[in-house]
Enzyme design. Structure first.
Site, PDB file in Angstrom:
ATOM      1  N   GLY A  11       0.826  -1.212   0.000  1.00  0.00           N
ATOM      2  CA  GLY A  11       0.000   0.000   0.000  1.00  0.00           C
ATOM      3  C   GLY A  11       0.856   1.256   0.000  1.00  0.00           C
ATOM      4  O   GLY A  11       2.090   1.197  -0.004  1.00  0.00           O
ATOM      5  N   ASP A  32       0.957  -8.630   2.176  1.00  0.00           N
ATOM      6  CA  ASP A  32      -0.190  -7.899   1.612  1.00  0.00           C
ATOM      7  C   ASP A  32      -1.085  -8.898   0.892  1.00  0.00           C
ATOM      8  O   ASP A  32      -0.581  -9.861   0.302  1.00  0.00           O
ATOM      9  CB  ASP A  32       0.306  -6.825   0.621  1.00  0.00           C
ATOM     10  N   VAL A  58      -4.001 -11.080   6.311  1.00  0.00           N
ATOM     11  CA  VAL A  58      -3.715 -11.217   7.755  1.00  0.00           C
ATOM     12  C   VAL A  58      -4.977 -11.461   8.599  1.00  0.00           C
ATOM     13  O   VAL A  58      -4.870 -11.717   9.797  1.00  0.00           O
ATOM     14  CB  VAL A  58      -2.939  -9.996   8.316  1.00  0.00           C
ATOM     15  N   TYR A 146     -14.837   1.335   9.333  1.00  0.00           N
ATOM     16  CA  TYR A 146     -13.411   1.670   9.454  1.00  0.00           C
ATOM     17  C   TYR A 146     -13.127   2.186  10.862  1.00  0.00           C
ATOM     18  O   TYR A 146     -12.223   1.704  11.550  1.00  0.00           O
ATOM     19  CB  TYR A 146     -13.060   2.736   8.410  1.00  0.00           C
ATOM     20  N   THR A 176      -2.715  11.908   5.053  1.00  0.00           N
ATOM     21  CA  THR A 176      -1.336  11.869   4.556  1.00  0.00           C
ATOM     22  C   THR A 176      -1.368  11.738   3.035  1.00  0.00           C
ATOM     23  O   THR A 176      -2.300  11.136   2.492  1.00  0.00           O
ATOM     24  CB  THR A 176      -0.589  10.677   5.193  1.00  0.00           C
TER      25      THR A 176
END
Ligand code: UDP
Length: 310
Positions: A11, A32, A58, A146, A176
């Site tokens: 990512g 990933d 994961v 989220y 960001t």
């Protein structure tokens, strides 16, 4: 050689973290499932002996051979359109994924850092946001998948710290930007730059008076690196406090790109936070960190990247 596992390695943030750890002389294991990540972000690392890549989700049991010193959990859809498209995976990677990685950290006696978010503050009623603020989140709204996954992630990480004495770190990441963001990820910066470069109108949501504070990726990575090596287990905000309205941001992008596009207004998404700016007192005092890259500098670097990939 210290060994670090970075999840979400393909990512935007994960790939920049892999670069930083390689530059610092670590053996880096990138993981990933490539749902939102892009293997191209890691291509330059594949020839290196001290880099390996594991294609794995994961949310399922995680196995890594050999010892591990650090685990950085950055796997998660992170843009509103992504987590609206794959809400269950978003909840699973933040909850089940975090649990699996905490178990791995315990088994390997590794220090674990989790990527939390300014979204834990929801649509904040305290401004700027300090780490002490508990937030204003709608658990059943569209962003809840989220926000609540990340809040659970913080809670279970703190529980492992308290009850299992695991070394843990929690970074709360504010907006960001930088190279390797996906042009189509729906976030405001790639959306505006993409629209400006294609000569399309810029889509400001709502009346454009909502604010965000944008941090350049190298600053964020440096803050995360310092936090990992610190001894501070409570959450720390990392972000650039230079706050701007979406309207002003649109004008900056038009000027930067020299585009003649107009700004058009479309409906504000449900629960879109009205204001966001990090209080970074803790990062300054505990980590000796503050952002170095101004928005004008960071935007120029980011534009160069987008011009190449558009
Ligand atoms: N936004 C916008 N136009 C777009 C995409 C986003 O006006 O094409 C707005 C969005 O409503 C929000 C802000 O820009 O107020 C930042 O959105 P983004 O999706 O980048 O991240 P968020 O901070 O909301 O997670």
């Amino acid at each position: 050689m210290k060994r670090v596992l970075v999840t979400g390695a393909a990512g935007f943030l994960g790939s920049h973290l892999c670069d930083r750890f390689i530059a610092e002389g670590y053996h880096v294991i990138g993981m990933d499932n490539l749902i939102t990540g892009n293997i191209k972000n890691l291509e330059h690392l594949f020839p290196l002996k001290n880099f390996e890549f594991h294609h794995h989700d994961v949310s399922k049991f995680v196995h890594v051979a050999g010892n591990l010193d650090y685990i950085l959990h950055f796997a998660s859809p992170a843009s509103p359109i992504d987590y609206l498209k794959i809400p269950i995976q978003t909840l699973k990677v933040g909850s089940l994924g975090t649990h699996n990685l905490l178990g791995l950290a315990l088994a390997k006696n590794a220090r674990m850092l989790i990527a939390s978010t300014s979204e834990v503050y929801g649509d904040p009623l305290v401004h700027p946001q300090t780490e002490e603020y508990w937030g204003n989140v709608n658990p059943v709204g569209p962003r809840g998948v989220y926000d609540e996954a990340k809040r659970f992630q913080e809670a279970i990480t703190m529980a492992y710290h308290t009850y299992h004495h695991l070394e843990t770190r929690i970074v709360r990441i504010f907006n960001t930007y930088g190279p390797r963001m996906r042009l189509d990820d729906g976030r405001v910066l790639p959306a505006f730059i993409g629209q400006a470069l294609r000569g399309e109108d810029l889509t400001a949501f709502g009346d454009g008076s909502q604010t965000r504070s944008f941090c350049y990726v190298s600053d964020l990575v440096d803050g995360i690196y310092r936090l990992l090596l610190s001894d501070y287990a409570q959450p720390v905000n990392i972000g650039n406090p230079d706050e701007i309205t979406i309207n002003d941001f649109a004008q900056e992008i038009l000027k930067l790109t020299g585009s003649k596009s107009k700004v058009i207004y479309t409906p504000l998404p449900t629960d879109d936070p009205k204001q966001r700016r990090p209080d970074i007192t803790k990062a300054k005092e505990i980590l000796g960190w503050s952002p170095k890259v101004s928005r004008s500098e960071g935007l120029k670097l980011t534009l160069e990247y987008f011009k190449k990939v558009i």
